[in-house]
Design a protein around this motif. Structure first.
Motif, short mmCIF file in Angstrom:
data_model
loop_
_atom_site.label_atom_id
_atom_site.label_comp_id
_atom_site.label_asym_id
_atom_site.label_seq_id
_atom_site.Cartn_x
_atom_site.Cartn_y
_atom_site.Cartn_z
N ALA A 19 17.64 -7.63 7.69
CA ALA A 19 16.29 -7.30 8.39
C ALA A 19 15.02 -8.08 7.88
N GLY A 20 14.09 -8.05 8.70
CA GLY A 20 12.93 -8.91 8.47
C GLY A 20 12.85 -10.22 8.70
N SER A 21 11.57 -10.61 8.79
CA SER A 21 11.56 -12.09 9.41
C SER A 21 12.04 -13.22 8.32
N GLY A 22 12.90 -13.77 8.99
CA GLY A 22 13.28 -15.22 8.36
C GLY A 22 12.57 -16.37 8.63
N LEU A 56 12.29 -24.61 10.76
CA LEU A 56 11.98 -23.42 10.96
C LEU A 56 11.13 -22.78 10.14
N GLY A 57 11.22 -22.91 8.77
CA GLY A 57 10.36 -22.80 7.77
C GLY A 57 8.93 -23.19 7.90
N GLU A 58 8.87 -24.45 8.21
CA GLU A 58 7.50 -25.17 8.41
C GLU A 58 6.73 -24.63 9.78
N ALA A 59 7.49 -24.30 10.53
CA ALA A 59 7.01 -23.74 12.12
C ALA A 59 6.47 -22.30 11.46
N GLY A 60 7.24 -21.44 10.69
CA GLY A 60 6.69 -20.32 10.27
C GLY A 60 5.51 -20.11 9.71
N MET A 61 5.37 -21.21 8.54
CA MET A 61 4.04 -21.25 7.94
C MET A 61 2.90 -21.56 8.90
N ALA A 62 3.10 -22.52 9.96
CA ALA A 62 2.17 -22.79 10.85
C ALA A 62 1.58 -21.78 11.53
N LEU A 63 2.50 -20.75 11.94
CA LEU A 63 2.36 -19.88 12.85
C LEU A 63 2.02 -18.43 12.13
N PHE A 64 2.66 -18.06 11.25
CA PHE A 64 2.47 -16.84 10.60
C PHE A 64 1.93 -16.65 9.33
N MET A 65 1.77 -17.69 8.64
CA MET A 65 1.16 -17.52 7.17
C MET A 65 -0.26 -18.01 7.21
N GLY A 66 -1.03 -17.68 8.07
CA GLY A 66 -2.47 -17.83 8.04
C GLY A 66 -2.76 -19.40 8.43
N ALA A 107 9.63 -17.34 22.03
CA ALA A 107 9.71 -16.07 20.86
C ALA A 107 10.49 -16.45 19.61
N PHE A 108 9.92 -15.77 18.65
CA PHE A 108 10.63 -15.65 17.29
C PHE A 108 11.18 -14.54 16.72
N LEU A 109 12.20 -14.29 16.47
CA LEU A 109 12.88 -13.00 16.15
C LEU A 109 13.82 -13.13 14.89
N GLN A 110 13.17 -12.99 13.53
CA GLN A 110 13.96 -13.07 12.44
C GLN A 110 14.55 -14.76 12.34
N GLU A 111 15.85 -14.83 12.53
CA GLU A 111 15.92 -16.42 12.56
C GLU A 111 16.33 -17.05 13.82
N TRP A 112 15.95 -16.23 14.90
CA TRP A 112 16.07 -16.64 16.10
C TRP A 112 14.79 -17.54 16.81
N VAL A 113 15.04 -18.65 17.53
CA VAL A 113 14.00 -19.06 18.43
C VAL A 113 14.36 -19.08 19.82
N VAL A 114 13.72 -18.40 20.68
CA VAL A 114 14.52 -18.06 21.91
C VAL A 114 13.44 -18.29 23.13
N ASN A 185 19.86 -19.45 16.36
CA ASN A 185 19.94 -18.68 15.42
C ASN A 185 20.21 -19.60 14.02
N TYR A 186 19.35 -19.66 13.26
CA TYR A 186 19.24 -20.73 11.99
C TYR A 186 20.05 -20.08 11.01
N THR A 187 20.49 -18.54 10.88
CA THR A 187 21.09 -18.05 10.03
C THR A 187 22.17 -18.81 9.13
N VAL A 188 22.28 -19.08 8.04
CA VAL A 188 23.38 -19.80 7.46
C VAL A 188 24.64 -18.73 7.34
N ALA A 189 25.58 -18.90 8.33
CA ALA A 189 26.86 -18.12 8.41
C ALA A 189 27.89 -18.86 8.96
N SER A 190 29.10 -18.65 8.83
CA SER A 190 29.98 -19.29 9.41
C SER A 190 30.50 -18.41 10.73
#
Length: 220
Positions: A19-22, A56-66, A107-114, A185-190
């Protein structure tokens, strides 16, 4: 307490991810953050699973990290999904194309971009993207793994505004949902891990619902 249970259910129903934003992980951040410039084309690529995970991490920094949000994006205060914690929605001044359809909101939700589409339009995308129905009864969800060993996963899922009510055994509105979210969804999972987790999601949600009910009954 209820919020933590609800976050857990949403994570289970989507991909059994933490749980929580990834959106941004330290290990995903580029060495030169200033070199990254978010563009509409990058958002479209993220929603279609065409962008590398580090984007996705770079986009998250641009949008949600100030950082300064690009002028072509506007945060949405009321996206109609108050029950979906962690959902961050933006309007685009210029439409982008995601899976062949024009979109003016992302929209963004955890590891989702939708993007959110009406139900019939989402079903059309589900068919063209060759997605399969996930073995989850409480929510309608579809998937197709780009890489079956590690993802990412192209997917579609119904809004989970009524997740708490469903866990407590309150019947959801009959019929199909009005809209569905479609994206990546960018979660690392099989694929195997996802299907194993999805097969257990209904049982886990029932256990969480029972815990919530017992907690509520114990309150004065």
């Amino acid at each position: 307490m209820i919020k933590s249970y609800l976050s857990a259910f949403i994570a289970v129903a989507f991909l059994c991810q933490p749980a929580g934003s990834g959106m941004a992980h330290a290990e995903d951040l580029p060495a030169e953050q200033d070199a990254f410039e978010l563009t509409p084309e990058i958002l479209a690529a993220l929603a279609e699973c065409r962008a590398p995970r580090e984007t996705l991490g770079e986009a998250g920094m641009a949008l949600f990290m100030g950082g300064a949000i690009p002028e072509w994006l506007s945060p949405v205060d009321d996206d109609g999904h108050d029950g979906m914690m962690g959902l961050e929605t933006f309007d685009l001044k210029t439409p982008i194309t995601v899976f062949g359809a024009s979109a003016t909101r992302i929209a963004f939700l955890q590891e989702w971009v939708v993007t959110e589409r009406d139900y019939d339009a989402a079903l059309a995308t589900i068919r063209t993207q060759d997605m399969k129905r996930a073995p989850i009864k409480l929510t309608e969800q579809y998937y197709r793994f780009v890489d079956p060993e590690s993802g990412p996963m192209i997917g579609a899922f119904a809004p989970t505004d009524d997740a708490l009510a469903m866990m407590l055994g309150i019947p959801a509105d009959a019929g199909k949902p009005k809209t569905m979210f479609v994206g990546c969804n960018y979660t690392v999972a099989s694929q195997k891990d996802f299907l194993d987790a999805a097969a257990k999601a209904d049982s886990m949600a029932g256990d969480v619902g029972q815990d919530i009910q017992e907690m509520l009954e114990g309150e004065p």
